[in-house]
Motif scaffolding. Structure first.
Motif, PDB file in Angstrom:
ATOM      1  N   UNK A 177       3.038   1.122  -0.917  1.00 41.00           N
ATOM      2  CA  UNK A 177       2.181   2.186  -0.356  1.00 41.00           C
ATOM      3  C   UNK A 177       1.633   1.767   1.008  1.00 41.00           C
ATOM      4  N   UNK A 178       1.304   0.486   1.161  1.00 33.43           N
ATOM      5  CA  UNK A 178       0.795   0.000   2.456  1.00 33.43           C
ATOM      6  C   UNK A 178       1.888   0.079   3.523  1.00 33.43           C
ATOM      7  N   UNK A 179       3.063  -0.440   3.173  1.00 32.10           N
ATOM      8  CA  UNK A 179       4.161  -0.506   4.138  1.00 32.10           C
ATOM      9  C   UNK A 179       4.541   0.894   4.627  1.00 32.10           C
ATOM     10  N   UNK A 180       4.662   1.833   3.705  1.00 31.12           N
ATOM     11  CA  UNK A 180       5.162   3.151   4.101  1.00 31.12           C
ATOM     12  C   UNK A 180       4.054   4.024   4.698  1.00 31.12           C
ATOM     13  N   UNK A 191      -5.479   4.584   6.289  1.00 29.32           N
ATOM     14  CA  UNK A 191      -6.711   3.789   6.150  1.00 29.32           C
ATOM     15  C   UNK A 191      -6.919   3.341   4.704  1.00 29.32           C
ATOM     16  N   UNK A 192      -6.710   4.254   3.759  1.00 28.29           N
ATOM     17  CA  UNK A 192      -6.874   3.877   2.351  1.00 28.29           C
ATOM     18  C   UNK A 192      -5.864   2.811   1.937  1.00 28.29           C
ATOM     19  N   UNK A 392       2.749   8.798   4.273  1.00 25.68           N
ATOM     20  CA  UNK A 392       3.188   8.993   5.663  1.00 25.68           C
ATOM     21  C   UNK A 392       4.690   8.826   5.881  1.00 25.68           C
ATOM     22  N   UNK A 393       5.396   8.210   4.943  1.00 27.60           N
ATOM     23  CA  UNK A 393       6.845   8.060   5.130  1.00 27.60           C
ATOM     24  C   UNK A 393       7.659   8.364   3.873  1.00 27.60           C
ATOM     25  N   UNK A 394       6.987   8.464   2.734  1.00 30.52           N
ATOM     26  CA  UNK A 394       7.709   8.655   1.467  1.00 30.52           C
ATOM     27  C   UNK A 394       7.337   9.994   0.846  1.00 30.52           C
ATOM     28  N   UNK A 395       8.339  10.678   0.319  1.00 31.12           N
ATOM     29  CA  UNK A 395       8.096  11.927  -0.391  1.00 31.12           C
ATOM     30  C   UNK A 395       8.258  11.632  -1.873  1.00 31.12           C
ATOM     31  N   UNK A 396       7.136  11.427  -2.534  1.00 32.88           N
ATOM     32  CA  UNK A 396       7.182  10.943  -3.913  1.00 32.88           C
ATOM     33  C   UNK A 396       6.235  11.719  -4.801  1.00 32.88           C
ATOM     34  N   UNK A 397       6.539  11.681  -6.082  1.00 29.25           N
ATOM     35  CA  UNK A 397       5.663  12.302  -7.069  1.00 29.25           C
ATOM     36  C   UNK A 397       4.482  11.393  -7.375  1.00 29.25           C
ATOM     37  N   UNK A 398       3.377  12.047  -7.710  1.00 27.89           N
ATOM     38  CA  UNK A 398       2.188  11.325  -8.155  1.00 27.89           C
ATOM     39  C   UNK A 398       2.070  11.428  -9.677  1.00 27.89           C
ATOM     40  N   UNK A 399       2.349  12.643 -10.162  1.00 30.14           N
ATOM     41  CA  UNK A 399       2.260  12.893 -11.607  1.00 30.14           C
ATOM     42  C   UNK A 399       3.461  13.737 -12.044  1.00 30.14           C
ATOM     43  N   UNK A 400       4.064  13.338 -13.146  1.00 34.37           N
ATOM     44  CA  UNK A 400       5.195  14.098 -13.669  1.00 34.37           C
ATOM     45  C   UNK A 400       5.171  14.048 -15.204  1.00 34.37           C
ATOM     46  N   UNK A 401       4.365  14.924 -15.819  1.00 37.73           N
ATOM     47  CA  UNK A 401       4.326  14.943 -17.282  1.00 37.73           C
ATOM     48  C   UNK A 401       5.617  15.575 -17.808  1.00 37.73           C
ATOM     49  N   UNK A 402       6.276  14.868 -18.691  1.00 39.56           N
ATOM     50  CA  UNK A 402       7.610  15.272 -19.115  1.00 39.56           C
ATOM     51  C   UNK A 402       7.757  15.154 -20.635  1.00 39.56           C
ATOM     52  N   UNK A 403       8.607  16.019 -21.184  1.00 43.22           N
ATOM     53  CA  UNK A 403       8.946  15.883 -22.611  1.00 43.22           C
ATOM     54  C   UNK A 403      10.457  15.641 -22.744  1.00 43.22           C
ATOM     55  N   UNK A 404      10.825  14.560 -23.401  1.00 40.33           N
ATOM     56  CA  UNK A 404      12.229  14.270 -23.713  1.00 40.33           C
ATOM     57  C   UNK A 404      12.496  14.656 -25.159  1.00 40.33           C
TER      58      UNK A 404
END
Ligand code: OVM
Length: 407
Positions: A177-180, A191-192, A392-404
């Motif tokens: 998270x820092x790098x990207x 900043x965070x 700032x550089x990654x397009x990622x999910x934060x939450x993905x509740x899923x049922x298998x």
């Protein structure tokens, strides 16, 4: 400390529209589709005054800028900051933030460490770990796929593959998270992320030392190159740092986005289960469709011209890979996730001399997970709202509740 974002104010080149947008607005980062389309509609480039940069998002020009390392260098940083004007927040990477000839010698060592042969030797272990994890998740039924699958899987196998003696999940994930986020402007996200530094960076740097690396992994090959005099000891440590920088967040994102694509396109999951030969093409389509690395920069190191537009030496160019990967002129019906598309030429892993050096590893990790899913899971459903995590550089999910539902 204030940061010089983008560049010394350049004039917008002739023929380039000025676009008053903030590409790093969290709303855009979370849901970038319209921004991608608008960027492409502006022409080959748009000038963004907020950061004094050019942005490109059409496939053709993005590919040209992104891959021409002689005109568009990486050594001045692949984020908004120009390393010629300002010191980077950490010693600059000797691969992704370097140009030939220095880049070539360093990349060669990483390519050897993660050669097809080295990755082949890991595949069986990767599959066993993936099978075990997917069995567990099928037994649970409903779970949080970002934390319990997308993060859990790479963190369970990657430290061993490198030869780390310790695998600290939080440090590995948060360093990513820092790098990207570090590639963006001095916004809240950056900043965070930077505020985590004191808790994270010392641990990361410590893992890069020879004494912290066990034999049998990529780290051993890297330090062997130091013994052979190809690189020095410090460079070997820096290459291990590159693995830790680029090897976790990216695969975590790839796995999360794969599950999201299948959960939200059940017909495509059915096709994939019916025809497991589509496993590899399906992952390429996930990469194209979701663009885990949404943008990286280059810096013009000469006065030049692209698509008839004059570009002044020193111009920062935001290459919006996510926009290039959804360019309709390159991919008809680009907004559709199609496991059989075989999207040759997508830019999700870059292209040219800086193309993802860990791509064999990434494909092996995601491949093992996908293989376990198609063998063991009959149905994938969302069990709540998917939420994206602005970065700032990654397009990622934060939450993905899923049922298998198991087979
Ligand atoms: C690095 C690295 C490599 C690829 C991507 C990346 C900025 C970093 O060498 O540290 O993200």
């Amino acid at each position: 400390m204030t940061m010089i974002e983008g560049h010394t104010a350049i004039e917008p080149p002739k023929g380039v529209p000025v676009w008053d947008v903030d590409p790093y607005d969290p709303a855009i980062l979370s849901d970038p589709g319209e921004y991608y389309a608008e960027l492409r509609s502006k022409g080959p480039f748009a000038y963004i005054p907020k950061y004094s940069i050019l942005a490109c998002g059409r496939h053709e020009e993005t590919k040209e800028v992104f891959s021409d390392w002689q005109r568009f260098v990486s050594s001045r940083g692949v984020g908004l900051q120009d390393f010629k004007l300002e010191k980077p927040w950490r010693p600059q990477s000797i691969v992704v933030e370097a140009d030939p000839p220095y880049h070539s010698q360093n990349r060669k060592v990483l390519a050897r460490a993660m050669s097809p042969k080295a990755i082949s030797a890991l595949k069986e272990g990767f599959q066993i770990a993936a099978d075990r994890l997917i069995d567990e998740l099928v037994a649970r039924g409903t779970f949080e796929a970002v934390e319990d699958l997308a993060e859990a899987y790479p963190v369970s196998i990657f430290p061993d593959a490198v030869g780390l003696q310790e695998g600290n999940k939080r440090c590995l994930i948060d360093y990513g998270a820092m790098v990207f986020n570090g590639l963006g402007p001095d916004n809240k996200l950056r900043q965070n992320a930077m505020a985590m530094g004191p808790d994270i960076v010392p641990w990361i740097n410590e893992q890069c030392q020879r004494s912290k690396i066990d034999p049998g992994g990529f780290g051993e090959t890297i330090f062997a190159a130091a013994d052979a005099g190809e690189i020095n000891e410090e460079e070997a440590g820096m290459l291990v740092r590159s693995l830790l920088s680029a090897g976790v967040d990216t695969t975590v994102t790839g796995i999360g986005s794969t599950v999201w694509c299948l959960a939200t396109n059940p017909d495509q999951f059915e096709r994939l289960k019916d025809d497991p030969d589509l496993l590899r093409p399906a992952f390429e389509e996930v990469l194209r469709y979701t663009s885990p690395v949404h943008s990286f920069c280059r810096t013009a190191d000469v006065d030049t011209e692209v698509a008839g537009i004059s570009i002044k030496k020193g111009t920062k160019i935001l290459c919006v890979l996510g926009a290039a990967n959804s360019d309709e002129t390159q991919w008809p019906d680009a907004g559709k996730f199609d496991v059989a598309r075989r999207p040759m030429g997508h830019l999700a892993m870059g292209t040219g001399i800086h193309g993802c050096v860990g791509q064999n590893l990434a494909r092996a990790e995601v491949g093992a997970v996908l293989n376990a899913i198609i063998n063991k899971v009959d149905k994938i459903e969302l069990a709540g709202d998917a939420v994206w995590r602005p970065n700032n550089a990654i397009h990622a999910l934060d939450k993905l509740p899923v049922k298998f539902t198991g087979k």
